[in-house]
Every structure is written in structure tokens, then in C-alpha cells.
Motif scaffolding. Structure first.
Motif, mmCIF file in Angstrom:
data_model
loop_
_atom_site.group_PDB
_atom_site.id
_atom_site.type_symbol
_atom_site.label_atom_id
_atom_site.label_comp_id
_atom_site.label_asym_id
_atom_site.label_seq_id
_atom_site.Cartn_x
_atom_site.Cartn_y
_atom_site.Cartn_z
ATOM 1 N N ASP A 161 0.828 -1.201 0.000
ATOM 2 C CA ASP A 161 0.000 0.000 0.000
ATOM 3 C C ASP A 161 0.862 1.251 0.000
ATOM 4 O OD1 ASP A 161 -2.214 -1.580 0.029
ATOM 5 O OD2 ASP A 161 -2.630 -1.343 2.176
ATOM 6 N N ILE A 162 1.954 1.213 0.757
ATOM 7 C CA ILE A 162 2.852 2.369 0.801
ATOM 8 C C ILE A 162 3.578 2.522 -0.523
ATOM 9 C CG2 ILE A 162 4.793 3.420 2.034
ATOM 10 C CD1 ILE A 162 4.027 1.787 4.475
ATOM 11 N N GLN A 163 4.029 1.407 -1.090
ATOM 12 C CA GLN A 163 4.754 1.470 -2.357
ATOM 13 C C GLN A 163 3.880 2.000 -3.489
ATOM 14 O OE1 GLN A 163 5.970 -2.632 -2.598
ATOM 15 N NE2 GLN A 163 8.042 -2.193 -1.826
ATOM 16 N N ASN A 164 2.584 1.687 -3.451
ATOM 17 C CA ASN A 164 1.692 2.043 -4.561
ATOM 18 C C ASN A 164 0.992 3.380 -4.370
ATOM 19 O OD1 ASN A 164 2.277 -0.403 -5.869
ATOM 20 N ND2 ASN A 164 0.659 -1.473 -4.745
ATOM 21 N N MET A 165 1.261 4.079 -3.267
ATOM 22 C CA MET A 165 0.622 5.380 -3.089
ATOM 23 C C MET A 165 1.136 6.358 -4.143
ATOM 24 S SD MET A 165 2.461 7.214 0.191
ATOM 25 C CE MET A 165 1.593 8.737 -0.173
ATOM 26 N N LEU A 166 0.254 7.246 -4.583
ATOM 27 C CA LEU A 166 0.583 8.174 -5.669
ATOM 28 C C LEU A 166 1.179 9.452 -5.110
ATOM 29 C CD1 LEU A 166 -2.583 7.670 -7.911
ATOM 30 C CD2 LEU A 166 -0.342 6.578 -8.123
ATOM 31 N N ILE A 167 2.267 9.896 -5.746
ATOM 32 C CA ILE A 167 2.969 11.092 -5.335
ATOM 33 C C ILE A 167 2.887 12.105 -6.481
ATOM 34 C CG2 ILE A 167 5.160 12.076 -4.551
ATOM 35 C CD1 ILE A 167 4.025 10.099 -2.611
ATOM 36 N N PRO A 168 2.301 13.296 -6.249
ATOM 37 C CA PRO A 168 2.273 14.313 -7.322
ATOM 38 C C PRO A 168 3.654 14.920 -7.521
ATOM 39 C CG PRO A 168 1.320 15.195 -5.310
ATOM 40 C CD PRO A 168 1.597 13.737 -5.042
ATOM 41 N N ILE A 169 4.008 15.139 -8.794
ATOM 42 C CA ILE A 169 5.300 15.757 -9.105
ATOM 43 C C ILE A 169 5.067 16.968 -9.999
ATOM 44 C CG2 ILE A 169 6.633 13.637 -8.865
ATOM 45 C CD1 ILE A 169 6.550 13.316 -11.893
ATOM 46 N N GLY A 170 5.791 18.008 -9.688
ATOM 47 C CA GLY A 170 5.695 19.220 -10.492
ATOM 48 C C GLY A 170 4.322 19.862 -10.390
ATOM 49 N N ASN A 171 4.021 20.749 -11.348
ATOM 50 C CA ASN A 171 2.741 21.468 -11.373
ATOM 51 C C ASN A 171 1.858 21.033 -12.520
ATOM 52 O OD1 ASN A 171 3.545 23.091 -9.160
ATOM 53 N ND2 ASN A 171 4.697 24.446 -10.540
ATOM 54 N N SER A 172 2.268 19.979 -13.239
ATOM 55 C CA SER A 172 1.505 19.552 -14.416
ATOM 56 C C SER A 172 0.444 18.518 -14.085
ATOM 57 C CB SER A 172 2.473 18.976 -15.467
ATOM 58 O OG SER A 172 3.177 17.860 -14.914
ATOM 59 N N GLY A 173 0.339 18.114 -12.818
ATOM 60 C CA GLY A 173 -0.649 17.123 -12.429
ATOM 61 C C GLY A 173 -0.199 15.701 -12.606
ATOM 62 N N THR B 74 4.270 6.548 -8.441
ATOM 63 C CA THR B 74 4.113 5.802 -7.188
ATOM 64 C C THR B 74 5.338 6.042 -6.303
ATOM 65 O OG1 THR B 74 5.148 3.804 -8.082
ATOM 66 C CG2 THR B 74 2.748 4.029 -8.346
ATOM 67 N N LEU B 75 5.128 5.876 -5.010
ATOM 68 C CA LEU B 75 6.227 6.073 -4.069
ATOM 69 C C LEU B 75 7.349 5.073 -4.331
ATOM 70 C CD1 LEU B 75 7.281 7.575 -1.557
ATOM 71 C CD2 LEU B 75 6.123 5.851 -0.159
ATOM 72 N N GLY B 76 6.990 3.870 -4.764
ATOM 73 C CA GLY B 76 8.003 2.872 -5.058
ATOM 74 C C GLY B 76 8.883 3.228 -6.236
ATOM 75 N N ASP B 77 8.424 4.147 -7.102
ATOM 76 C CA ASP B 77 9.232 4.561 -8.249
ATOM 77 C C ASP B 77 10.366 5.493 -7.844
ATOM 78 O OD1 ASP B 77 7.703 3.054 -9.984
ATOM 79 O OD2 ASP B 77 6.315 4.711 -10.426
ATOM 80 N N VAL B 78 10.163 6.245 -6.773
ATOM 81 C CA VAL B 78 11.162 7.247 -6.401
ATOM 82 C C VAL B 78 11.895 6.876 -5.115
ATOM 83 C CG1 VAL B 78 9.941 9.112 -7.570
ATOM 84 C CG2 VAL B 78 9.400 8.610 -5.190
ATOM 85 N N THR B 79 11.397 5.886 -4.390
ATOM 86 C CA THR B 79 12.043 5.484 -3.137
ATOM 87 C C THR B 79 12.080 3.964 -3.045
ATOM 88 O OG1 THR B 79 9.994 5.429 -1.847
ATOM 89 C CG2 THR B 79 11.169 7.549 -1.960
#
Length: 426
Positions: A239-251, A255-260
């Protein structure tokens, strides 16, 4: 009519009462509690307050002095001592001996309410009253060792074993030592976060806002009450790995697992490390319920361990680490040996110096009085422990001395020509 005259003239009544006392004494002996020490009440508690980064002077001025003033409002207070260290305030509270065990918890609850209402403490500073577990004795310790198994696998077996041990009739509490605190670690690289236009503080805030742990409240519609439970809390690592993280201002989102890297692990270094015979282990410590039999608890623990030794896989072993029950059993057995030795020695000495009749009378007093004492101990709820056994051993010598003095006094009077009945009564 004194007691001696009544016993001689009403000997059948006295012998009947004595027989009942002996039978009841033997019955009570079986049911007497057995422990290392008699139960006693600890009237001491500690108020611990953490104030990270503050000097001892600031801790004393802002926290310790205010806690002491609140503690001094207790009418049951006997003594208060405090220690102020860097980032920590410790206030020791001792109550008067007049405070009964039944009233003790009410006093601590009253102090706890006073501490929660202290005005003027620094923000996010909450004094903690530590009054639980003081004076507890964990006399039986069990160890579970691992050879080739991970800590989490060993911990699962230790938790199951604890659940079995706490079900024992005489077990009050079972604590696991060597347990490590489990955490979810989110590992990241600052360069990678920067590439996504993120910061570590911003990432932390997003995770905290997503993991909803608060209640949603409730609403009432006519006669129905509807409880609102918000969703979004994490139930697993995925659940933590699949949570969505917004990046930038483009919307855009990732996923958290992609960057951490999200992993479940344990705090290092561990607070406790337990080893048995050089192997990684966890220890389980068992305390006895008040008024229970520690020897019976030991037998129950041995039975549980014998079952577990059969079902544990190869590489996991369970064994006894500490056994106060065997120590107490040896002490009681030693007392019984001393009792029989005293009877035999007194009988031989009395037969040699005072004759067979006097020797039998004096020697018979030892088991009769000891068994009668067991009856009284059972009635007043006093068990067998190191203190009561020491008292019984000392009393044996005093009792034999008194019996010899009384017997010799009667014999001297008889030799002077006084009738034996009058010599015994007088």
C-alpha cells in the motif's frame, strides 16, 4: 481451671480437637502458596519527563519544580526526590506506609490526573507516571534459540509460546526480552527526489497526509447513529509502495516505489540482545500470581515446553534459562529433612537422658506444632517462602527448648513426691 488441667481432665475432647487440627493442617499444607518471598507492597513510583535538548538547569526550572509542587499536594506523600539531567526529569515519589494496597492505585490515579493538569509546561511535554511493574519478580525464564532462522520467524514462534504460557493458571505476566522494534523504512536519494522536483520534507508531509489514522466522527439521523470511518490508512508495505505522489505542477503522479525504496525492517542497533549458548535468542520471563504456587507453575511450564520441543522445527530450540521454582522446591524439601532430623535427634537424646515416655512426648510436639502452624498459615493466607521457612526453623529450636524445660520441671516435682497430675497442672 487452667489449660493444662482442662487438657488432662478432658483428654478425649482435646485429642479429638488435636486430630482435627492435624488433618486440617495437612490439607492446608498442600494448598499453601509457594514463592521465593512473601508478597509486599511497593509504595514508590517515578514521574519521568523528556525535554530533548534542554540543559539540567532549564529542566529543573521548567519541569521538575512544577512536578514537585504538584506531588507535594498529596496527603499520602512521605518523601519526594528529583533528578534533573540534560533532556530528562526524574521525580521519585514515596508514599506513607499507612497507605493500604487497596488504596494505592487510587492514589496513583489521582496523581496522574494532577500531572495531566499542570499549567505552564513547555509545549508537547507530558509527564509520565511509572507505577506499573515495580516489585515484580520474574522467577522463571525460558529461552528460544535460532540456528538458521530469521529474527521474524523466531519472533513468530516466541509470540505463540507467550500466548500459551500466559494461559497458565498461575502465570501473572509473560514478557519477551530481546524483541526488536519493527519499522517501515522509506529510503531515497536526494538527487533522485530533486530530479522529480521534490524535497524530503515535502515527501514526508505527503505520506503523513495520506496515511489517515484519525476518526471520521459520527452523525445521527433520526434514531440511527452512523459512524464515519475515513479510508486511506496503510495496511501493508505494498500500500505504501503504490501510493501516488504528485510531481511538479503539471498534475503528473508517480508511485512512491518509483522514487524510493520501501522496506520493512528493525531498528538498529537493537535495544536488547539475547544470546543463549552463543546463539541468537529471545527470552520469555514469567511472573507468578500473588498467592499462587511457583512449583506448580514450574511444572506447568515444563509441560508446555515438552510439547513445544516436539513441534518446533529443526534449528529452533526452547529451554529453561532460570528456575526459581526448583530453588523453592529444594528449600521446602530441606525444611522437611530438617524437621525429620530434629524429631529423630530429639527422640534419641530424650530417650537417653529422660526416658522413652518423656522422649516420645517431647519429640511428638515437633510435628504436631508444625502441622498446626500450617493450619494457621492457611487461615491467615501466609504461604511457604524463604521468610516463613526461616521462621519455622528458628521456632523449632525454641519449641524443643521449652518442651524440655517443662518436662524436666514436671520430673523434678515428681521426684520431690508431688503427685504427677498436680505436678503437671502446677
Amino acid at each position: 481451671m487452667n489449660l493444662t488441667q482442662f487438657s488432662i481432665e478432658r483428654n478425649r475432647v482435646v485429642l479429638s480437637i488435636l486430630a482435627v487440627v492435624i488433618v486440617m493442617g495437612l490439607v492446608f499444607y498442600k494448598s499453601l502458596s509457594r514463592d521465593s518471598m512473601p508478597p509486599y507492597t511497593i509504595r514508590v513510583a517515578t514521574v519521568v519527563t523528556s525535554f530533548p535538548g534542554a540543559s539540567p538547569e532549564r529542566v529543573e526550572e521548567l519541569i521538575t519544580d512544577k512536578i514537585e509542587k504538584v506531588v507535594q499536594e498529596l496527603p499520602e506523600l512521605k518523601n519526594v526526590k528529583s533528578t534533573s539531567r540534560t533532556g530528562l526529569s526524574v521525580v521519585n515519589v514515596e508514599l506513607k506506609m499507612e497507605v493500604s494496597p487497596d488504596d494505592l492505585q487510587a492514589v496513583w490515579d489521582r496523581l496522574r490526573r494532577k500531572l495531566s493538569n499542570i499549567q505552564g509546561l513547555p509545549s508537547n511535554i507530558y509527564p509520565q507516571l511509572k507505577d506499573d511493574g515495580i516489585g515484580e519478580v520474574f522467577g522463571i525464564a525460558v529461552g528460544i534459540t535460532s540456528d538458521g532462522y530469521s529474527y521474524s520467524e523466531m519472533k513468530d514462534y516466541a509470540d505463540e509460546l507467550r500466548d500459551e504460557l500466559i494461559k497458565l493458571d498461575d502465570a501473572a505476566k509473560v514478557e519477551i526480552n530481546g524483541a526488536q522494534e519493527e519499522r517501515i523504512f522509506v529510503k531515497f536519494e536526494n538527487a533522485k527526489l530533486k530530479a522529480y522536483g521534490m524535497t524530503s520534507s515535502g515527501l514526508r508531509e505527503i505520506i503523513n497526509n495520506t496515511n489517515i489514522l484519525n476518526s471520521g466522527g459520527e452523525i445521527t439521523i433520526e434514531d440511527e447513529r452512523i459512524i464515519l470511518e475515513p479510508t486511506g490508512n496503510f495496511n501493508s508495505v505494498s500500500d505504501i509502495q503504490n501510493m501516488l505522489i504528485p510531481i511538479g505542477n503539471s498534475g503528473q503522479v508517480v508511485t512512491l516505489g518509483d522514487v524510493t525504496s520501501v522496506q520493512k525492517g528493525y531498528l538498529t542497533p537493537p535495544k536488547q540482545i539475547v544470546r543463549v549458548n552463543g546463539l541468537t535468542a529471545l527470552s520469555l520471563h514469567i511472573s507468578l500470581k500473588e498467592g499462587s504456587n511457583v512449583i506448580k507453575l514450574g511444572e506447568d511450564v515444563d509441560y508446555v515446553l515438552s510439547q513445544w520441543k516436539q513441534k518446533l522445527p529443526v534449528g529452533l530450540e526452547v529451554s529453561r534459562l532460570a528456575s526459581i521454582d526448583t530453588y523453592i522446591d529444594k528449600k521446602i524439601s530441606a525444611f522437611l529433612v530438617n524437621l525429620f532430623q530434629a524429631i529423630g535427634i530429639v527422640l534419641v537424646v530424650m530417650l537417653f537422658f529422660l526416658g522413652i515416655r518423656t522422649g516420645l512426648v517431647v519429640a511428638s510436639l515437633i510435628p504436631i506444632v508444625t502441622i498446626s502452624t500450617f493450619l494457621v498459615m492457611g487461615l491467615i493466607n501466609v504461604g511457604l517462602n524463604q521468610i516463613s521457612l526461616a521462621a519455622l526453623i528458628m521456632a523449632l529450636g525454641m519449641m524443643v527448648d521449652n518442651a524440655i524445660v517443662v518436662a524436666e520441671t514436671i520430673m523434678v516435682k515428681v521426684e520431690k513426691g508431688i503427685e504427677i497430675k498436680k505436678a503437671a497442672i502446677g
